[in-house]
Structures are given as structure tokens and as C-alpha cells.
Design a protein around this motif. Structure first.
Motif, PDB file in Angstrom:
ATOM      1  N   SER B  42       1.207  -6.279   3.897  1.00 28.75           N
ATOM      2  CA  SER B  42       2.398  -5.449   4.065  1.00 28.75           C
ATOM      3  C   SER B  42       2.458  -4.786   5.438  1.00 28.75           C
ATOM      4  CB  SER B  42       2.493  -4.391   2.960  1.00 28.75           C
ATOM      5  OG  SER B  42       1.362  -3.580   2.967  1.00 28.75           O
ATOM      6  N   ALA B  75       4.566  10.828  11.719  1.00 24.53           N
ATOM      7  CA  ALA B  75       4.242   9.833  10.697  1.00 24.53           C
ATOM      8  C   ALA B  75       2.803   9.315  10.763  1.00 24.53           C
ATOM      9  CB  ALA B  75       5.203   8.654  10.785  1.00 24.53           C
ATOM     10  N   THR B  99      -8.290   6.867  -0.988  1.00 19.98           N
ATOM     11  CA  THR B  99      -8.878   6.977   0.344  1.00 19.98           C
ATOM     12  C   THR B  99      -8.074   8.009   1.101  1.00 19.98           C
ATOM     13  OG1 THR B  99      -9.321   5.873   2.448  1.00 19.98           O
ATOM     14  CG2 THR B  99      -7.485   5.003   1.154  1.00 19.98           C
ATOM     15  N   PHE B 101      -7.919   7.908   4.358  1.00 23.37           N
ATOM     16  CA  PHE B 101      -7.522   7.293   5.622  1.00 23.37           C
ATOM     17  C   PHE B 101      -6.176   6.584   5.508  1.00 23.37           C
ATOM     18  CE2 PHE B 101     -12.131   7.786   5.808  1.00 23.37           C
ATOM     19  CZ  PHE B 101     -12.200   8.589   6.928  1.00 23.37           C
ATOM     20  N   GLY B 106       2.475   5.573   5.829  1.00 25.53           N
ATOM     21  CA  GLY B 106       1.971   4.648   4.815  1.00 25.53           C
ATOM     22  C   GLY B 106       2.077   5.238   3.414  1.00 25.53           C
ATOM     23  N   ALA B 107       1.870   6.549   3.308  1.00 26.53           N
ATOM     24  CA  ALA B 107       1.936   7.202   1.995  1.00 26.53           C
ATOM     25  C   ALA B 107       3.360   7.169   1.437  1.00 26.53           C
ATOM     26  CB  ALA B 107       1.436   8.645   2.096  1.00 26.53           C
ATOM     27  N   ALA B 110       4.482   3.202   0.780  1.00 23.81           N
ATOM     28  CA  ALA B 110       3.925   2.621  -0.442  1.00 23.81           C
ATOM     29  C   ALA B 110       4.166   3.552  -1.636  1.00 23.81           C
ATOM     30  CB  ALA B 110       2.431   2.348  -0.264  1.00 23.81           C
ATOM     31  N   VAL B 112       2.524   6.243  -2.532  1.00 21.53           N
ATOM     32  CA  VAL B 112       1.201   6.187  -3.145  1.00 21.53           C
ATOM     33  C   VAL B 112       1.069   7.139  -4.334  1.00 21.53           C
ATOM     34  CG1 VAL B 112       0.084   5.439  -1.011  1.00 21.53           C
ATOM     35  CG2 VAL B 112       0.208   7.882  -1.540  1.00 21.53           C
ATOM     36  N   MET B 159       7.968  -0.178   1.480  1.00 24.03           N
ATOM     37  CA  MET B 159       7.000  -0.911   2.296  1.00 24.03           C
ATOM     38  C   MET B 159       7.478  -1.130   3.741  1.00 24.03           C
ATOM     39  SD  MET B 159       4.746  -0.990   0.010  1.00 24.03           S
ATOM     40  CE  MET B 159       3.420  -1.706   0.957  1.00 24.03           C
ATOM     41  N   GLY B 163      13.410   0.916   7.566  1.00 26.05           N
ATOM     42  CA  GLY B 163      13.484   1.683   8.806  1.00 26.05           C
ATOM     43  C   GLY B 163      12.113   2.251   9.116  1.00 26.05           C
ATOM     44  N   HIS B 164      11.957   2.726  10.342  1.00 21.22           N
ATOM     45  CA  HIS B 164      10.655   3.254  10.764  1.00 21.22           C
ATOM     46  C   HIS B 164      10.618   4.755  10.540  1.00 21.22           C
ATOM     47  CE1 HIS B 164      10.250  -0.679  12.411  1.00 21.22           C
ATOM     48  NE2 HIS B 164      11.176  -0.496  13.324  1.00 21.22           N
ATOM     49  N   LYS B 343      -6.088   3.437 -14.440  1.00 16.31           N
ATOM     50  CA  LYS B 343      -5.467   4.760 -14.350  1.00 16.31           C
ATOM     51  C   LYS B 343      -4.279   4.838 -15.290  1.00 16.31           C
ATOM     52  CE  LYS B 343      -5.309   4.679  -9.674  1.00 16.31           C
ATOM     53  NZ  LYS B 343      -5.434   5.016  -8.248  1.00 16.31           N
ATOM     54  N   TYR B 391       1.486  -4.128  -7.445  1.00 16.75           N
ATOM     55  CA  TYR B 391       1.604  -3.129  -6.381  1.00 16.75           C
ATOM     56  C   TYR B 391       1.593  -3.847  -5.031  1.00 16.75           C
ATOM     57  CZ  TYR B 391       0.566   1.408  -4.107  1.00 16.75           C
ATOM     58  OH  TYR B 391       0.600   2.556  -3.356  1.00 16.75           O
TER      59      TYR B 391
HETATM   60  C1  LIG Z   1     -10.183   2.448  -0.738  1.00 20.61           C
HETATM   61  C2  LIG Z   1      -8.713   2.479  -0.981  1.00 20.61           C
HETATM   62  C3  LIG Z   1      -8.224   3.165  -2.075  1.00 20.61           C
HETATM   63  C4  LIG Z   1      -6.859   3.220  -2.323  1.00 20.61           C
HETATM   64  N1  LIG Z   1      -6.418   3.911  -3.395  1.00 20.61           N
HETATM   65  C5  LIG Z   1      -5.100   3.986  -3.641  1.00 20.61           C
HETATM   66  C6  LIG Z   1      -4.609   4.747  -4.730  1.00 20.61           C
HETATM   67  O1  LIG Z   1      -5.375   5.346  -5.469  1.00 20.61           O
HETATM   68  N2  LIG Z   1      -3.270   4.812  -4.923  1.00 20.61           N
HETATM   69  C7  LIG Z   1      -2.399   4.197  -4.080  1.00 20.61           C
HETATM   70  O2  LIG Z   1      -1.195   4.324  -4.266  1.00 20.61           O
HETATM   71  N3  LIG Z   1      -2.828   3.458  -3.040  1.00 20.61           N
HETATM   72  C8  LIG Z   1      -4.157   3.341  -2.809  1.00 20.61           C
HETATM   73  N4  LIG Z   1      -4.599   2.617  -1.732  1.00 20.61           N
HETATM   74  C9  LIG Z   1      -3.605   1.942  -0.882  1.00 20.61           C
HETATM   75  C10 LIG Z   1      -3.095   2.825   0.267  1.00 20.61           C
HETATM   76  O3  LIG Z   1      -2.912   4.139  -0.176  1.00 20.61           O
HETATM   77  C11 LIG Z   1      -1.739   2.317   0.728  1.00 20.61           C
HETATM   78  O4  LIG Z   1      -1.823   0.970   1.075  1.00 20.61           O
HETATM   79  C12 LIG Z   1      -1.185   3.094   1.927  1.00 20.61           C
HETATM   80  O5  LIG Z   1       0.114   2.639   2.177  1.00 20.61           O
HETATM   81  C13 LIG Z   1      -2.012   2.903   3.178  1.00 20.61           C
HETATM   82  O6  LIG Z   1      -1.526   3.722   4.217  1.00 20.61           O
HETATM   83  P1  LIG Z   1      -1.714   3.288   5.748  1.00 20.61           P
HETATM   84  O7  LIG Z   1      -1.371   4.439   6.602  1.00 20.61           O
HETATM   85  O8  LIG Z   1      -3.041   2.664   5.939  1.00 20.61           O
HETATM   86  O9  LIG Z   1      -0.566   2.204   5.878  1.00 20.61           O
HETATM   87  P2  LIG Z   1      -0.628   0.632   6.266  1.00 20.61           P
HETATM   88  O10 LIG Z   1      -1.573  -0.040   5.379  1.00 20.61           O
HETATM   89  O11 LIG Z   1      -0.864   0.527   7.728  1.00 20.61           O
HETATM   90  O12 LIG Z   1       0.849   0.256   5.912  1.00 20.61           O
HETATM   91  C14 LIG Z   1       1.254   0.195   4.567  1.00 20.61           C
HETATM   92  C15 LIG Z   1       2.762   0.028   4.484  1.00 20.61           C
HETATM   93  O13 LIG Z   1       3.400   1.172   5.016  1.00 20.61           O
HETATM   94  C16 LIG Z   1       4.308   0.813   6.015  1.00 20.61           C
HETATM   95  N5  LIG Z   1       4.311   1.884   7.011  1.00 20.61           N
HETATM   96  C17 LIG Z   1       3.250   2.510   7.577  1.00 20.61           C
HETATM   97  N6  LIG Z   1       3.664   3.450   8.446  1.00 20.61           N
HETATM   98  C18 LIG Z   1       5.017   3.416   8.430  1.00 20.61           C
HETATM   99  C19 LIG Z   1       6.032   4.133   9.124  1.00 20.61           C
HETATM  100  N7  LIG Z   1       5.745   5.097  10.020  1.00 20.61           N
HETATM  101  N8  LIG Z   1       7.323   3.822   8.865  1.00 20.61           N
HETATM  102  C20 LIG Z   1       7.653   2.868   7.983  1.00 20.61           C
HETATM  103  N9  LIG Z   1       6.730   2.150   7.300  1.00 20.61           N
HETATM  104  C21 LIG Z   1       5.432   2.421   7.521  1.00 20.61           C
HETATM  105  C22 LIG Z   1       3.802  -0.493   6.555  1.00 20.61           C
HETATM  106  O14 LIG Z   1       4.848  -1.249   7.148  1.00 20.61           O
HETATM  107  C23 LIG Z   1       3.279  -1.149   5.298  1.00 20.61           C
HETATM  108  O15 LIG Z   1       4.316  -1.747   4.587  1.00 20.61           O
HETATM  109  C24 LIG Z   1      -5.957   2.543  -1.455  1.00 20.61           C
HETATM  110  C25 LIG Z   1      -6.450   1.854  -0.341  1.00 20.61           C
HETATM  111  C26 LIG Z   1      -7.817   1.820  -0.104  1.00 20.61           C
HETATM  112  C27 LIG Z   1      -8.319   1.084   1.093  1.00 20.61           C
END
Ligand SMILES: Cc1cc2nc3c(=O)[nH]c(=O)nc-3n(C[C@H](O)[C@H](O)[C@H](O)COP(=O)(O)OP(=O)(O)OC[C@H]3O[C@@H](n4cnc5c(N)ncnc54)[C@H](O)[C@@H]3O)c2cc1C
Ligand SMILES: NC(=O)c1ccc[n+]([C@@H]2O[C@H](COP(=O)([O-])OP(=O)(O)OC[C@H]3O[C@@H](n4cnc5c(N)ncnc54)[C@H](OP(=O)(O)O)[C@@H]3O)[C@@H](O)[C@H]2O)c1
Lengths: 245, 440
Positions: B42, B75, B99, B101, B106-107, B110, B112, B159, B163-164, B343, B391
Motif C-alpha cells: 500500500s 503528517a 507498533t 513507528f 499512515g494512521a 489505514a 488503524v 489508503m 489525496g495527500h 482481537k 485489511y
Molecule cells: C508490528 C506491527 C504491528 C501493527 N499493528 C497494527 C494494529 O494493531 N492495528 C492496525 O490497524 N495496524 C497495525 N499495523 C499496521 C500499521 O499500523 C499501518 O500499516 C499504518 O498505516 C502504518 O503507518 P506508516 O506511517 O508506516 O504508513 P505506511 O506504511 O508508510 O503507509 C500506509 C498507507 O498510508 C498511506 N499514507 C501514509 N502517509 C500518508 C499521507 N501523509 N497522506 C496520505 N496517505 C498516506 C500510504 O499511501 C499507505 O497507503 C501494524 C504494523 C506493524 C509493523
């Protein structure tokens, strides 16, 4: 302590300013964009002491340095303990060779303008009995190295200037701290492939703050770059001609 | 050719462009990326337009009101930074994934969820405003109930395709102490586990659990259930919790290290370490929320071929046996999963593509092998049968026909929103090329 900070909006400057604001130092931010400076000031105020103010100061425009410093000084109540300069320009060697305008800008900003800014800062620090002038140079100024010939030349000049300044004014109470970062992951180096020992801005910030507090004349950051540069400084020319770094 | 990957380390062509200045960075960008913690594709740009705008340098908090907890952040600010900076002031993110990080962008993208989904919903439900750059270059704001609310709810869980995201306003939660009260319980099999999970949900704001998916028969799905809440000042230590030490996985492990035998041994140890059936007490928030973050780059454990995480939600309507049926399928296919997390999910929210719905969520880590595609296909067919969905933040293998079938109820509205805000589909990802047929 009261600090005038040029370059706190990004990279290592951002990290160092955060550390200082968090422990209660009173900062005044100088830099280019009004709005961007305000955003950085707001960020610092979230969990640290809010800066006393922000002021525009473009490092490529020396004629305005004096007024910018005076404005900062006034906002800090007339007393400054440290002036910090993290602002700087970088471009890879091949781009500087092919774009002489850019080359001139890098040489000007990193050497001439930074020196002129330090001259203005020095006078104000000495006038109130000393303080710390902390300026970011680079390990690129230590040897003539192929990937950083032009940028490194400007930083070499800057390093020598800062060294001389420290020798001359230590006795007057002015300590000059020259920071020599190795490769650090910031926006400046974002397009480059990080070598081993590439550092994070937060690690540099902690180390530099220690050096400022102890008024150390020179600091390599992250720490690993001290020994690395000790070796590189001693490499014979025939080796330097052959290696790529 | 430079490559880029999600957390599962399955590489694809791509490179990152970084800047502190998101308005400039996102101008004309095909996709945004945060910390790359989504497992699949994604946050990977389409192959034909391989530069992704990475936001992590945009990490300033622009305002924070200690009275209301309202925060505005760029962001690229991560939950890890928020925890480091705001927990000492008594505030925590309203919802956190497993996580820290992950970025604000991203939050939101997705939408989250965390251990508290049954009470707090998803992250997007606590967001009060987004500042966004649209595909046509305009910069606009979107609010959940006000201006551009349709854009807002298409973006929450969208996802990154609408838009950004430049800035996120979110209401932080005030906590009474920086410590967690945790109760854990050993459970004998999958049915008991699901019962216990639903039961704990009535008593605790945060629940989750880990189960052993290798044990078969009577022991199938035995596991450890964890429940918790923020501790009251009276029961917590007076001192602020010290940051825990972190170690880094120093190298990529060879693929053979993680096999059925080693995973079984790990699971066995983990289960029996919990010798007393129930334990309770005060614990560190990092241990509670982020056990996996203790080992940086643990994803290297899966070797060169990488891994994927399969996460689905099965609706309550599928009945309580649904989890068992899913596990049975997995074990019958010989799929060894190091980590299986189950969960509880509360109701679906207004996000057009937000993942959770009332039911239970199952997440499995699966090392990539020759048969991974067919395993995912089989799991997806099962999920379809049960009326569930997957997901997107985890996915890299689902076939478009399975996805469209799972989302047949919701997809039209999302596609309509995209057609309005980005009619030319300028913003797209490797995932949207795969699942939505966007131009590569
Ligand atoms: C160990 C681990 C545990 C996790 N546990 C959970 C959990 O419990 N629950 C849960 O929901 N997820 C969980 N995740 C998944 C994680 O929370 C999501 O994938 C989250 O989106 C990651 O954020 P990121 O900043 O790394 O985004 P990325 O992985 O870099 O991007 C994810 C998505 O967000 C988009 N995006 C990022 N930044 C922007 C922006 N500024 N504007 C528009 N789009 C953007 C990207 O295009 C992409 O589609 C887990 C991941 C890991 C590695
Ligand atoms: N990163 C490294 O690996 C590395 C290695 C060795 C030495 N250094 C040196 O360390 C210092 C900091 O580097 P960094 O990586 O933190 O850089 P950075 O992230 O690019 O930040 C540079 C800072 O300088 C400011 N600046 C640039 N030009 C300016 C001008 N004309 N007037 C006023 N401010 C200006 C920028 O302000 P804006 O926000 O307005 O752009 C920004 O705040 C620099 O001197 C650099 O040469 C860096």
C-alpha cells in the motif's frame, strides 16, 4: 541560557533546538521563512520552553545580519549566552561542477556568509563579556575528498576560521565550538546512500549540547566519526587518490 | 533499479523522496508514504511512476492544547514521537496500533485500530480535521462533519488514494498515570479463547491476545489473553516509566531458521511461561502496547523472501465457530505462523473503506514460500464464505476478484469519492494497481 539560533527549522538544528527548549533554554529563532519559523517555534513550545521570538535572517544576505542579531538580542532582554549556527547549504559534487551558480551559492553561504555572520555575532558576544559561538562545519573540511571537493573546501575554510577565532578569544571569555558532523540522516542527505555509521540528528544534538556546555572547541558527531576521521586524516595521498570517498 | 518494500520486505521498484516541506513534496506526487509499517504494497508506488513522497521529515507538532488534548501535527509525526513528547505531560494517542513507528498520515490512511477498538473505535474517529493536497494540486481542509466531510470519510481508511495528508488534528487522551494495569490469562483452546475475549471486552477497555496456531486437536488455538487499562495514580509507581532498552536484529536470518519446529518451540515456551493460569499487575506501557518494537527490524527474521501478514475480520454473524474454522483451514494447509493475534472488533465506522466491523479480527504472519499465493487464496475464499474482509494495510497477495467480492457493498461509494476527488486517478499505489485496476 539565552540562545540565538540560526537554522533551527530543519535537520540537526531542529533536533538540537528541541533538546535545548526541553531543558528550559530560552531560544530566539533566526531563519528564512516567517511562517516556517513560527511552525518550529510552536513545535518547540509544545513540550519545552517557547522561544522568545522569531526573526528573518537569510544567511545569503550579510547586509541584514547586524539588524537580525540586534532584534534577537532585544527580544532576549539584551543578554545572550550562546549563538548557534546550523544553517548551511549542500549539493553533491557533480551538481556543483555542472552548475556554477549553485557552486557559488554554496561557497558563499557556507564560507563567506557564515564567517560574516560569526563576525557580527562575535562582536555582540564579546561586548557582553563572552559566551559560546557554536557553528556547524563538517568532516568534509578535513581532507580533500572526491565526493565533496567544493563543499568541503568551503567547510575547510570555515573550520580554520573558527579555530583561529577560538584561539584569539578564549581568554576573553568567548568559546568557539566547531561541530564536525559525519554523515547524518537529514533532508540535506536524503538523496544520498547512507554509509555505515550514518547518524541520526537526535544523537548529534545530544553530543553537541554536551560540547556547548563544556565549551569544547571541537566535536565530531556522531562519536564514531572522531576515530574514522583520525584515520582518514592520516591516509597518504596515493591512497586518497584511489579511494572513492 | 532501486527497490522499496513494505514491512514484509517483498521488494518492488521504487524510490523515496523526502522533505520537511510537505506542501512542496506532495505537489504532483503519485503517493505518500510514512514509516513503511504497512506490510504489503500500500505504500509502494506504481511501477510506472516509481517515486513516493515520504513524509517522515515533516515531524512538527503545530499546536497542542493541554486543556482539551487537541493537537495539530504535520503528517510525518510518529506515534513514537507523540508518546515520547506528550506522555510525560499526561497524554496518549486515542488509538494505537501494535507498533509506535507509524505516522499520523499512515494512521489516518489505514484508519488503524488497537486493543481498544470495542470502546474507542479507530484512529480516524478521533481526528477532527485534515489538511490535504488534492490530486489537482489544490490544498483543502476536510472535517468529519463540516467542510468536505465526504473527502474526510473517504480518506479515513482510504489508503492514501484520495489525496495527500499534510496535517492531522487529533484529540489526544488524558491518562491518569503513565502505567498500565494488565491482567493476562492462559486459555486452553480457540473456542474458550474467543469466549474469554468477548467476556474481557465487557470489563476492560483494552484486550487482545496471542494464540498458538500450530497445536492441533484439543489444544488448537490455545493462547494467552491480555487485557488492560491505564492504571490509577494510587496503584501505579510514582516515577515516570523509563524508556525500555531496544535491540536491533543485526542481520537477515536465513529462511530455514523459521520453520515449524522452531515456531512450535517458541509457542510452547510462550504458552508455558505463563504457568499460573492468571496473572495481574502493573506493567510498562511499551511492554503492553508495543512488545514487537523492542526488537528493531525484527522483520529481517523472515529471511530474503520476506513475509506477509494476513489479517481478516469475521463478523459476529458468522458465529463463534468462525475462528476455529479459519484455524482449521490454516493448520490443514500446513501454514506455520509465528504470530497469530486475535482481537475483538466493535462496529464499523463512517470511513468508506475502514477495515474493522463488529466481530473478531485474526492476524497471521506468514513467511513467503512457493505456495503463499494459494494459501492466501484459500484463506480469502474462507473469509468470503464467512462474510468477512481483509485489511489492506497488511495485504500484498489478495486477488482483485476476491477483494471486489468482499467489498461489493462498500466499494462503489469509495470509487465514486475517488472519481470526484481524483477523476484521473493520478494518486495511486502498487496496491491500487493490483486491486482496483489503476494504470500502472
Ligand atoms: C508490528 C506491527 C504491528 C501493527 N499493528 C497494527 C494494529 O494493531 N492495528 C492496525 O490497524 N495496524 C497495525 N499495523 C499496521 C500499521 O499500523 C499501518 O500499516 C499504518 O498505516 C502504518 O503507518 P506508516 O506511517 O508506516 O504508513 P505506511 O506504511 O508508510 O503507509 C500506509 C498507507 O498510508 C498511506 N499514507 C501514509 N502517509 C500518508 C499521507 N501523509 N497522506 C496520505 N496517505 C498516506 C500510504 O499511501 C499507505 O497507503 C501494524 C504494523 C506493524 C509493523
Ligand atoms: N547532514 C549531514 O550529513 C551533514 C554532514 C556534515 C555537515 N553538515 C552541516 O551541518 C549543518 C546542518 O545540516 P543539516 O543536515 O541539519 O541540514 P538541513 O536539514 O538541510 O538544515 C539546514 C538548515 O539551514 C537552514 N538554511 C539553509 N540555507 C539558509 C539560508 N540561506 N539562510 C538561513 N537559513 C538557511 C535551513 O533553513 P530552511 O528551513 O529555511 O531551509 C535549515 O534549517 C549544515 O551546516 C551542514 O552543512 C551536515
Amino acid at each position: 541560557m539565552n540562545v540565538i539560533f540560526l537554522g533551527a527549522t530543519k535537520g540537526m538544528g531542529r533536533a538540537l533546538a528541541r533538546l535545548m527548549a526541553r531543558r528550559g533554554d530560552q531560544l530566539y529563532l533566526l531563519g528564512i521563512g516567517d511562517d516556517d519559523l513560527e511552525r518550529s517555534a510552536a513545535d518547540l513550545g509544545v513540550d519545552g520552553r517557547a522561544p522568545a521570538g522569531v526573526g528573518v535572517c537569510d544567511l545569503s544576505k550579510p547586509e541584514a545580519f547586524g539588524a537580525a542579531l540586534d532584534g534577537a538580542l532585544a527580544a532576549l532582554g539584551g543578554k545572550v549566552d550562546a549563538v548557534i549556527v546550523t544553517a548551511g547549504l549542500f549539493a553533491p559534487q557533480d551538481r556543483l561542477e555542472s552548475d556554477l551558480e549553485l557552486c557559488r551559492a554554496v561557497l558563499d553561504v557556507d564560507f563567506t556568509c557564515t564567517v560574516l555572520f560569526c563576525e557580527e555575532a562575535k562582536r555582540r558576544l564579546l561586548a557582553q563579556g563572552g559566551g559560546v559561538l557554536c557553528v556547524f562545519s563538517s568532516v568534509a573540511g578535513e581532507r580533500g575528498r572526491k565526493p565533496v571537493i567544493l563543499y568541503g573546501a568551503a567547510k575547510a575554510g570555515l573550520t580554520r576560521y573558527l579555530e583561529g577565532l577560538d584561539h584569539k578569544h578564549r581568554a576573553d571569555g568567548l568559546a568557539v565550538v566547531t561541530v564536525k558532523p559525519g554523515f547524518v540522516k537529514t533532508g540535506m542527505t536524503a538523496g544520498l546512500k547512507p554509509p555505515p555509521f550514518a547518524g541520526e540528528p537526535e544523537d548529534v544534538a545530544a553530543r553537541v549540547l554536551g560540547a556547548i556546555d563544556r565549551r569544547r572547541p571541537e566535536v565530531y558527531a556522531p562519536a564514531a566519526w572522531g576515530p574514522i576521521m583520525a584515520v582518514i586524516r592520516r591516509l597518504p595521498r596515493f591512497v586518497m587518490r584511489r579511494v572513492g570517498f | 533499479m532501486e527497490t522499496i518494500s513494505g514491512w514484509g520486505r517483498i521488494g518492488a521498484p521504487g524510490r523515496q523522496k523526502l522533505s520537511e516541506d510537505l506542501e512542496r513534496l506532495t505537489d504532483g506526487a503519485v503517493l505518500c508514504r510514512g514509516l513503511g509499517r504497512s506490510y504489503g504494497d500500500s505504500a509502494i508506488p506504481p511501477a510506472g511512476s516509481p517515486e513516493v513522497a515520504t513524509t517522515v521529515l515533516a515531524d512538527r507538532i503545530l499546536s497542542f492544547d493541554r486543556g482539551t488534548g487537541l493537537m495539530r501535527a504535520e503528517a510525518g509525526v510518529s506515534i513514537e514521537q507523540l508518546n515520547r513528547r506528550l506522555l510525560p505531560l499526561g497524554f496518549f494517542v486515542p488509538v494505537t496500533p501494535g507498533t509506535q513507528f507509524v505516522t499520523m498520515g499512515g494512521a489516518v490512511a489505514a484508519d488503524v485500530h488497537g486493543k481498544s477498538h470495542h470502546v474507542d473505535g479507530c484512529f480516524g474517529e478521533h481526528v477532527t480535521r485534515l489538511k490535504m493536497r488534492l490530486a489537482d494540486g489544490r490544498v483543502v481542509t476536510a472535517e468529519p462533519d463540516g467542510e468536505n466531510h465526504d473527502l474526510f470519510w473517504a480518506t479515513v481508511g482510504g489508503m492514501g488514494l484520495t489525496g495527500h495528508i499534510l496535517e492531522v488534528d487529533v484529540k489526544m487522551r488524558e491518562v491518569r498515570s503513565p502505567w498500565i494495569w494488565q491482567e493476562t490469562k492462559r486459555v486452553d483452546d480457540i473456542d474458550a479463547y474467543v469466549e474469554a475475549l468477548k467476556d474481557a471486552a465487557g470489563k476492560f477497555p483494552m484486550t487482545m491476545g496471542w494464540i498458538d496456531c500450530l497445536s492441533r486437536g484439543a489444544n488448537m488455538g490455545r493462547g494467552i489473553l491480555m487485557a488492560g487499562r491505564w492504571a490509577e495514580p494510587g496503584e501505579a509507581p510514582k516515577r515516570y516509566p523509563r524508556p525500555l532498552p531496544r535491540i536491533t536484529m543485526p542481520l537477515e536470518l536465513p529462511s530455514f531458521v523459521l520453520n515449524k519446529l522452531t515456531i512450535s518451540a517458541f509457542n510452547f515456551g510462550f504458552y508455558w511461561k505463563h504457568l499460573p493460569r492468571e496473572k495481574k499487575g502493573i506493567t510498562h506501557w511499551e511492554t503492553f502496547f508495543y512488545p514487537l518494537d523492542m526488537i528493531r527490524e525484527w522483520n529481517r527474521m523472515y529471511g530474503k523472501r520476506g513475509f506477509t501478514q494476513y489479517q481478516c475480520v469475521l463478523p459476529d454473524s458468522a458465529g463463534r465457530g468462525a475462528a476455529r474454522r479459519m484455524l482449521e483451514l490454516l493448520t490443514s494447509r500446513g501454514g506455520a505462523s509465528f504470530l497469530c493475534v486475535i482481537k475483538d472488533c466493535g462496529p464499523q465506522n463512517r470511513g468508506l473503506m475502514s477495515f474493522p466491523m463488529k466481530g473478531i479480527s485474526i492476524a497471521l504472519d506468514i513467511a513467503v514460500r512457493d505456495d503463499t499465493q494459494s494459501l492466501v487464496d484459500a484463506l480469502n475464499e474462507k473469509v468470503l464464505e464467512e462474510g468477512g474482509r481483509i485489511y489492506l494495510a497488511k495485504d500484498q497477495f489478495t486477488r482483485p476478484e476476491h477483494f471486489r467480492e468482499m467489498e461489493r457493498g462498500r466499494l462503489p461509494a469509495f470509487l465514486e469519492a475517488r472519481a470526484k476527488w481524483d477523476p484521473k486517478r493520478r494518486i495511486r499505489s502498487a496496491q491500487s494497481v493490483r486491486l482496483l485496476g489503476d494504470p500502472a
